[in-house]
Structures are given as C-alpha cells and as structure tokens.
Design a protein around this motif. Structure first.
Motif, PDB file in Angstrom:
ATOM      1  N   UNK A  86       0.833  -1.201   0.000  1.00 46.62           N
ATOM      2  CA  UNK A  86       0.000   0.000   0.000  1.00 46.62           C
ATOM      3  C   UNK A  86       0.869   1.253   0.000  1.00 46.62           C
ATOM      4  N   UNK A  87       0.621   2.109  -0.982  1.00 48.74           N
ATOM      5  CA  UNK A  87       1.355   3.357  -1.095  1.00 48.74           C
ATOM      6  C   UNK A  87       2.685   3.246  -1.806  1.00 48.74           C
ATOM      7  N   UNK A  88       3.090   2.034  -2.172  1.00 49.62           N
ATOM      8  CA  UNK A  88       4.384   1.836  -2.831  1.00 49.62           C
ATOM      9  C   UNK A  88       4.200   1.451  -4.302  1.00 49.62           C
ATOM     10  N   UNK A  89       3.485   0.364  -4.551  1.00 49.74           N
ATOM     11  CA  UNK A  89       3.355  -0.133  -5.927  1.00 49.74           C
ATOM     12  C   UNK A  89       1.914  -0.518  -6.261  1.00 49.74           C
ATOM     13  N   UNK A  90       0.952   0.190  -5.685  1.00 54.03           N
ATOM     14  CA  UNK A  90      -0.435  -0.277  -5.828  1.00 54.03           C
ATOM     15  C   UNK A  90      -1.351   0.665  -6.597  1.00 54.03           C
ATOM     16  N   UNK A  91      -0.810   1.533  -7.436  1.00 46.43           N
ATOM     17  CA  UNK A  91      -1.655   2.367  -8.285  1.00 46.43           C
ATOM     18  C   UNK A  91      -2.101   1.521  -9.475  1.00 46.43           C
ATOM     19  N   UNK A  92      -3.386   1.503  -9.746  1.00 41.07           N
ATOM     20  CA  UNK A  92      -3.927   0.747 -10.870  1.00 41.07           C
ATOM     21  C   UNK A  92      -3.456   1.393 -12.171  1.00 41.07           C
ATOM     22  N   UNK A  93      -2.778   0.628 -13.042  1.00 41.80           N
ATOM     23  CA  UNK A  93      -2.288   1.216 -14.290  1.00 41.80           C
ATOM     24  C   UNK A  93      -3.400   1.499 -15.297  1.00 41.80           C
ATOM     25  N   UNK A  94      -4.582   0.943 -15.057  1.00 41.34           N
ATOM     26  CA  UNK A  94      -5.716   1.182 -15.956  1.00 41.34           C
ATOM     27  C   UNK A  94      -6.476   2.400 -15.456  1.00 41.34           C
ATOM     28  N   UNK A  95      -6.580   3.419 -16.294  1.00 34.80           N
ATOM     29  CA  UNK A  95      -7.278   4.637 -15.913  1.00 34.80           C
ATOM     30  C   UNK A  95      -8.739   4.526 -16.342  1.00 34.80           C
ATOM     31  N   UNK A  96      -9.630   4.593 -15.378  1.00 31.65           N
ATOM     32  CA  UNK A  96     -11.058   4.602 -15.658  1.00 31.65           C
ATOM     33  C   UNK A  96     -11.528   6.051 -15.577  1.00 31.65           C
ATOM     34  N   UNK A  97     -11.950   6.646 -16.709  1.00 27.22           N
ATOM     35  CA  UNK A  97     -12.316   8.077 -16.702  1.00 27.22           C
ATOM     36  C   UNK A  97     -13.373   8.432 -15.662  1.00 27.22           C
ATOM     37  N   UNK A  98     -14.290   7.521 -15.379  1.00 28.55           N
ATOM     38  CA  UNK A  98     -15.348   7.829 -14.413  1.00 28.55           C
ATOM     39  C   UNK A  98     -14.847   7.832 -12.974  1.00 28.55           C
TER      40      UNK A  98
END
Length: 132
Positions: A86-98
């Motif tokens: 958490x906070x290190x490598x957990x950003x979702x690489x798929x961007x959902x515009x909504x």
C-alpha cells in the motif's frame, strides 16, 4: 516457504514504515516501537464501492479498522497477483475516466483478496465517524 513468507511480511512492514517517513515526517515522529499485531487474512469480494474512491490511504482504516500493509488479488481460481504494498506499488495502471486514478484495492469489491493487516494503537485518521 515459511521463511520466505515471514521475510516478505517483514519487508512489507519495513517498506510501510519507510514510506511514512518519506511523507514529510522525521524519524522521531514515527512510532516504530508501538506494538502492532499483524496477520494475513483472505477476504471474499465485499461488494463495497468504498474501495474505488481514488487514492485515499485511509479507506483501510475506515473499512477494516486496520492498516492494509500489503495485499494480493485472486484473478482466477489458480492465479494470484504479486504482492502490492500500500502506497508503494499499488496504483492501478488502468485509468477509468469515471473514477480517475485508483489503488489496486479497488478490486476488493469484486475479487477475493489476501491482505496483511496490522492493528495498533496508532490511528491513521482522527475522525469520530469511523467504527474503530
């Protein structure tokens, strides 16, 4: 295998402590001597949309009354993801515009997940409207 799991959990906890130090706190402000109880739990999908609320790092405290230090997702009956810290490598690489940017824990709503959670006396948020 047991040694490897213990090493992974220790590394994740250490990374969590160092990431909080890197957020503008000094070492003297981080209470590394507080006693925490950490354990690994498997959770079913919880159908709660709270996990999809952007990059908020307090959702784990609001929902579980604990820090989710690391987690992995079960993509199918035989395939788990790698560990996310958490906070290190957990950003979702798929961007959902909504939704905008989200953490990978946004999949907690629809997927089984394994979490290393830690409970301690140190709270991440100072709010009276939580169940903790």
């Amino acid at each position: 295998m047991l040694f490897q799991n213990i090493f992974v959990i220790f590394t994740m906890i250490a990374l969590s402590i160092f990431s909080s130090i890197g957020n503008g706190e000094t070492i003297s402000q981080v209470n590394v001597t507080s006693s925490s109880i950490c354990y690994e739990m498997v959770y079913p999908p919880d159908d709660n949309p709270i996990w999809s609320q952007g990059l908020d790092m307090n959702l784990d405290m609001v929902q579980l009354c604990a820090d989710v230090v690391a987690y992995k997702l079960r993509w199918s009956t035989t395939l788990d993801s790698d560990w996310y810290v958490t906070g290190i490598n957990d950003i979702n690489p798929i961007l959902y515009p909504e939704y905008g940017l989200r953490r990978m824990w946004s999949y907690f709503q629809t997927h089984y997940h394994t979490c290393v959670i830690c409970k301690s006396n140190k709270h991440k948020i100072n709010s009276n409207d939580t169940k903790c």
